[in-house]
Design an enzyme around this catalytic site. Sequence first.
Site, PDB file in Angstrom:
ATOM      1  N   LYS A  55     100.341 -50.688 -53.029  1.00 27.24           N
ATOM      2  CA  LYS A  55     100.196 -50.203 -54.409  1.00 27.24           C
ATOM      3  C   LYS A  55     101.325 -49.235 -54.780  1.00 27.24           C
ATOM      4  O   LYS A  55     101.850 -49.295 -55.882  1.00 27.24           O
ATOM      5  CB  LYS A  55      98.855 -49.467 -54.606  1.00 27.24           C
ATOM      6  CG  LYS A  55      97.628 -50.325 -54.389  1.00 27.24           C
ATOM      7  CD  LYS A  55      96.350 -49.594 -54.766  1.00 27.24           C
ATOM      8  CE  LYS A  55      96.066 -48.385 -53.913  1.00 27.24           C
ATOM      9  NZ  LYS A  55      95.761 -48.678 -52.498  1.00 27.24           N
ATOM     10  N   ARG A 134      88.935 -44.032 -57.490  1.00 30.78           N
ATOM     11  CA  ARG A 134      88.598 -44.612 -56.189  1.00 30.78           C
ATOM     12  C   ARG A 134      87.085 -44.679 -55.980  1.00 30.78           C
ATOM     13  O   ARG A 134      86.646 -45.138 -54.940  1.00 30.78           O
ATOM     14  CB  ARG A 134      89.185 -43.724 -55.107  1.00 30.78           C
ATOM     15  CG  ARG A 134      90.261 -44.411 -54.261  1.00 30.78           C
ATOM     16  CD  ARG A 134      90.758 -43.351 -53.323  1.00 30.78           C
ATOM     17  NE  ARG A 134      91.535 -43.775 -52.241  1.00 30.78           N
ATOM     18  CZ  ARG A 134      92.845 -43.624 -52.139  1.00 30.78           C
ATOM     19  NH1 ARG A 134      93.533 -43.159 -53.152  1.00 30.78           N
ATOM     20  NH2 ARG A 134      93.460 -43.951 -51.037  1.00 30.78           N
ATOM     21  N   ARG A 173     103.639 -48.488 -40.796  1.00 31.14           N
ATOM     22  CA  ARG A 173     104.343 -47.807 -41.904  1.00 31.14           C
ATOM     23  C   ARG A 173     105.022 -46.528 -41.419  1.00 31.14           C
ATOM     24  O   ARG A 173     104.439 -45.740 -40.672  1.00 31.14           O
ATOM     25  CB  ARG A 173     103.337 -47.486 -43.003  1.00 31.14           C
ATOM     26  CG  ARG A 173     103.945 -46.775 -44.195  1.00 31.14           C
ATOM     27  CD  ARG A 173     103.102 -46.919 -45.406  1.00 31.14           C
ATOM     28  NE  ARG A 173     101.813 -46.261 -45.313  1.00 31.14           N
ATOM     29  CZ  ARG A 173     100.933 -46.257 -46.314  1.00 31.14           C
ATOM     30  NH1 ARG A 173     101.191 -46.877 -47.440  1.00 31.14           N
ATOM     31  NH2 ARG A 173      99.778 -45.631 -46.179  1.00 31.14           N
ATOM     32  N   ARG A 206     102.605 -41.126 -41.264  1.00 29.73           N
ATOM     33  CA  ARG A 206     101.623 -40.269 -41.936  1.00 29.73           C
ATOM     34  C   ARG A 206     100.426 -40.057 -41.017  1.00 29.73           C
ATOM     35  O   ARG A 206      99.998 -40.989 -40.325  1.00 29.73           O
ATOM     36  CB  ARG A 206     101.145 -40.957 -43.219  1.00 29.73           C
ATOM     37  CG  ARG A 206     102.051 -40.711 -44.399  1.00 29.73           C
ATOM     38  CD  ARG A 206     101.743 -41.587 -45.568  1.00 29.73           C
ATOM     39  NE  ARG A 206     100.321 -41.708 -45.926  1.00 29.73           N
ATOM     40  CZ  ARG A 206      99.881 -42.333 -47.014  1.00 29.73           C
ATOM     41  NH1 ARG A 206     100.737 -42.876 -47.858  1.00 29.73           N
ATOM     42  NH2 ARG A 206      98.608 -42.420 -47.278  1.00 29.73           N
ATOM     43  N   ARG A 217      89.527 -44.892 -43.375  1.00 24.44           N
ATOM     44  CA  ARG A 217      89.982 -45.191 -44.744  1.00 24.44           C
ATOM     45  C   ARG A 217      89.494 -46.562 -45.210  1.00 24.44           C
ATOM     46  O   ARG A 217      89.104 -46.736 -46.359  1.00 24.44           O
ATOM     47  CB  ARG A 217      91.513 -45.153 -44.804  1.00 24.44           C
ATOM     48  CG  ARG A 217      92.045 -43.735 -44.697  1.00 24.44           C
ATOM     49  CD  ARG A 217      93.515 -43.749 -44.401  1.00 24.44           C
ATOM     50  NE  ARG A 217      94.318 -44.093 -45.553  1.00 24.44           N
ATOM     51  CZ  ARG A 217      95.598 -44.497 -45.481  1.00 24.44           C
ATOM     52  NH1 ARG A 217      96.185 -44.618 -44.314  1.00 24.44           N
ATOM     53  NH2 ARG A 217      96.270 -44.766 -46.572  1.00 24.44           N
TER      54      ARG A 217
HETATM   55  P1  AMP Z   1      96.665 -42.596 -50.843  1.00 22.79           P
HETATM   56  O1  AMP Z   1      98.068 -42.142 -50.668  1.00 22.79           O
HETATM   57  O2  AMP Z   1      96.331 -43.043 -52.239  1.00 22.79           O
HETATM   58  O3  AMP Z   1      96.250 -43.601 -49.805  1.00 22.79           O
HETATM   59  O4  AMP Z   1      95.738 -41.303 -50.608  1.00 22.79           O
HETATM   60  C1  AMP Z   1      95.768 -40.582 -49.387  1.00 22.79           C
HETATM   61  C2  AMP Z   1      94.483 -39.808 -49.222  1.00 22.79           C
HETATM   62  O5  AMP Z   1      94.302 -38.871 -50.285  1.00 22.79           O
HETATM   63  C3  AMP Z   1      93.201 -40.663 -49.250  1.00 22.79           C
HETATM   64  O6  AMP Z   1      92.927 -41.254 -47.983  1.00 22.79           O
HETATM   65  C4  AMP Z   1      92.171 -39.611 -49.641  1.00 22.79           C
HETATM   66  O7  AMP Z   1      91.865 -38.753 -48.551  1.00 22.79           O
HETATM   67  C5  AMP Z   1      92.941 -38.776 -50.666  1.00 22.79           C
HETATM   68  N1  AMP Z   1      92.798 -39.317 -52.019  1.00 22.79           N
HETATM   69  C6  AMP Z   1      93.805 -39.758 -52.825  1.00 22.79           C
HETATM   70  N2  AMP Z   1      93.323 -40.142 -54.012  1.00 22.79           N
HETATM   71  C7  AMP Z   1      91.990 -39.980 -53.965  1.00 22.79           C
HETATM   72  C8  AMP Z   1      90.927 -40.231 -54.880  1.00 22.79           C
HETATM   73  N3  AMP Z   1      91.171 -40.749 -56.104  1.00 22.79           N
HETATM   74  N4  AMP Z   1      89.668 -39.935 -54.496  1.00 22.79           N
HETATM   75  C9  AMP Z   1      89.404 -39.413 -53.278  1.00 22.79           C
HETATM   76  N5  AMP Z   1      90.354 -39.161 -52.363  1.00 22.79           N
HETATM   77  C10 AMP Z   1      91.647 -39.439 -52.691  1.00 22.79           C
END
Ligand code: AMP
Length: 266
Positions: A55, A134, A173, A206, A217
């Site tokens: 994404k 989310r 990654r 990461r 996740r």
């Molecule tokens: P991402 O980079 O979008 O995969 O986000 C990394 C981490 O940030 C996720 O695994 C969650 O711990 C947190 N996170 C990001 N966006 C959200 C969201 N909209 N709701 C809840 N947790 C989030």
Amino acid sequence: MTAPVKNDRVPWLQGPSAASSPDSSADCSVQRSAVPADRKNPWRLILLGAPGVGKGTQAELLTERLGACHLSTGDVFRAASNRRDCDQSPAIKAALEYMRRGELVPDSTVWEMVRERSECILCTGGFILDGFPRTLGQAESLKELMEDEKLSLSAVVNYELPVDEIVQRLSGRRTCEKCKSVFNVKERPPKVEAVCDHCGGRLFQREDDRPDAIAVRLEAYERSTAPLIHFYKNLGLLLPIVAKGSPDEIFARTMNKLSDDKSKAS
Ligand code: AMP
């Protein structure tokens, strides 16, 4: 491989504190790079899909093509984690702990953060939301905010990929610590191991791409985020896209679907 679009998201990444930052602008669309946003009919997109489907990469390509701003909630948390300890609020510290474990941050914290940045959502240049909403609660809050402002979504793009490929993408990654370019040790390795092709920065994994966090996740995605597919399908906004292949192939598929959809609507 595309280097990230730089410096167009200061108000989003920094939130209200960006107002006092010398390199910020009240109108973030002014800072967008390639294509000026269509202010009469801007794109307002949500990108859905499990972690690791790409994404973030697609959001960057779409930003360059469509001119709308890339708004990622995960990037906001990562930007906060780079701040000095004394500049992190208790809520942010708690949120970063959830993130390290691969769990979702509670809706109340996420929504507060998004609400503080609602100017970015309401911006006349439009948006590409990546990683938000989310949960159904977040989707309802966003819907309410947009209805209050008489704004509508253009589409919700749902990237689909089998779980084994997702795990391979996430565990392979690597991200550049300097320019944030993304590589994959199997699918898109750097020319020199652990060194960024673009800027020579060190590549790191990461914390939430480690195997135990990946499992958490994916479970959180199935439980909390997958129901959004039905939510947006019922609203007639869902565009499913197969996320196999190179970023450019997936991008071409996305643009085709978006233009088909727009011509149907007009
Ligand atoms: P991402 O980079 O979008 O995969 O986000 C990394 C981490 O940030 C996720 O695994 C969650 O711990 C947190 N996170 C990001 N966006 C959200 C969201 N909209 N709701 C809840 N947790 C989030």
